[in-house]
Design a protein around this motif. Structure first.
Motif, PDB file in Angstrom:
ATOM      1  N   ALA A   1       0.856  -1.095   0.103  1.00  0.00           N
ATOM      2  CA  ALA A   1      -0.113  -0.028  -0.006  1.00  0.00           C
ATOM      3  C   ALA A   1       0.703   1.223  -0.052  1.00  0.00           C
ATOM      4  CB  ALA A   1      -0.918  -0.055   1.229  1.00  0.00           C
ATOM      5  N   LEU A   2       0.263   2.308  -0.832  1.00  0.00           N
ATOM      6  CA  LEU A   2       1.092   3.528  -0.697  1.00  0.00           C
ATOM      7  C   LEU A   2       0.188   4.710  -0.349  1.00  0.00           C
ATOM      8  CD1 LEU A   2       3.076   3.300  -4.243  1.00  0.00           C
ATOM      9  CD2 LEU A   2       3.991   3.024  -1.742  1.00  0.00           C
ATOM     10  N   CYS A   3       0.698   5.594   0.398  1.00  0.00           N
ATOM     11  CA  CYS A   3      -0.175   6.674   0.589  1.00  0.00           C
ATOM     12  C   CYS A   3       0.032   7.698  -0.534  1.00  0.00           C
ATOM     13  CB  CYS A   3       0.317   7.153   2.124  1.00  0.00           C
ATOM     14  SG  CYS A   3      -0.749   8.643   2.634  1.00  0.00           S
ATOM     15  N   VAL A   4      -0.814   8.421  -0.903  1.00  0.00           N
ATOM     16  CA  VAL A   4      -0.654   9.384  -1.976  1.00  0.00           C
ATOM     17  C   VAL A   4      -1.150  10.657  -1.694  1.00  0.00           C
ATOM     18  CG1 VAL A   4      -0.125   7.537  -3.760  1.00  0.00           C
ATOM     19  CG2 VAL A   4      -2.553   8.497  -3.555  1.00  0.00           C
ATOM     20  N   GLN A   5      -0.932  11.720  -2.337  1.00  0.00           N
ATOM     21  CA  GLN A   5      -1.438  12.825  -2.233  1.00  0.00           C
ATOM     22  C   GLN A   5      -2.846  13.290  -3.085  1.00  0.00           C
ATOM     23  OE1 GLN A   5      -0.653  14.913   0.280  1.00  0.00           O
ATOM     24  NE2 GLN A   5       0.978  13.439   0.717  1.00  0.00           N
ATOM     25  N   ASP A   6      -2.658  12.705  -4.209  1.00  0.00           N
ATOM     26  CA  ASP A   6      -3.751  13.159  -5.343  1.00  0.00           C
ATOM     27  C   ASP A   6      -4.006  11.482  -6.027  1.00  0.00           C
ATOM     28  OD1 ASP A   6      -5.196  13.538  -7.845  1.00  0.00           O
ATOM     29  OD2 ASP A   6      -4.443  15.269  -7.892  1.00  0.00           O
ATOM     30  N   LEU A   7      -5.187  10.758  -5.590  1.00  0.00           N
ATOM     31  CA  LEU A   7      -5.451   9.381  -6.082  1.00  0.00           C
ATOM     32  C   LEU A   7      -5.794   9.460  -7.440  1.00  0.00           C
ATOM     33  CD1 LEU A   7      -5.920   6.639  -4.867  1.00  0.00           C
ATOM     34  CD2 LEU A   7      -8.528   7.253  -5.003  1.00  0.00           C
ATOM     35  N   LYS A   8      -6.289  10.709  -8.064  1.00  0.00           N
ATOM     36  CA  LYS A   8      -6.478  10.349  -9.517  1.00  0.00           C
ATOM     37  C   LYS A   8      -5.611  10.755 -10.381  1.00  0.00           C
ATOM     38  CE  LYS A   8      -9.295  12.668 -13.148  1.00  0.00           C
ATOM     39  NZ  LYS A   8     -10.250  13.581 -13.542  1.00  0.00           N
TER      40      LYS A   8
END
Length: 152
Positions: A36-43
């Motif tokens: 799993a990666l945490c991201v700022q902008d999913l799109k």
């Protein structure tokens, strides 16, 4: 004769015991399921992983606009999750994917205008590992490093 037969029975028993122990251990050992990666902008991240790495999206149970699940191999997934989080941009912390032909993949990156480099960051010529595997590195929209190699 009795000593030889006893030795043979003892060795067979030890061998069976070791096999049973190995089977018990394999039943207890975890099997990798997902990263799993945490991201700022999913799109933006979903577009990157689908377009650049050509990963397929799979349904996820959340349907909340904050999660995307992608397949990364048989029974394996990458979950990208939109949150405010601290992101590591250390190249030693990276995901790695293997491709059949590295030159075909770098051509794909070139067509998309995606920057990539070798391990030392000294250009686009792939790094040749001591085991003969060629590798390049690129970063996703959040700065996570991704290694692409031609390991078989």
């Amino acid at each position: 004769m009795k000593i030889t037969l006893f030795t043979l029975v003892l060795l067979c028993g030890l061998s069976a015991s070791r096999a049973a122990t190995g089977q018990a251990k394999s039943r207890l050992a975890p099997v990798f399921n997902h990263a799993a990666l945490c991201v700022q902008d999913l799109k933006r991240s979903t577009t990157f992983y689908r377009t650049v790495l050509l990963l397929d999206e799979v349904p996820n149970p959340f349907n909340d606009g904050l999660h995307t699940w992608l397949t990364i191999g048989p029974g394996l997934q990458l979950h990208i999750i939109q949150r405010q989080c601290k992101i590591s941009t250390d190249k030693n912390v990276h995901l790695c994917f293997s491709v059949a032909t590295l030159s075909d993949f770098t051509n794909h990156l070139e067509k998309l205008g995606v920057a990539y480099t070798n391990l030392k960051g000294e250009g686009k010529e792939p790094t040749l590992r001591v085991d003969g595997v060629k590798q390049i590195y690129l970063q996703d929209p959040d700065g996570y490093w991704i290694e692409i190699n031609d390991a078989k």
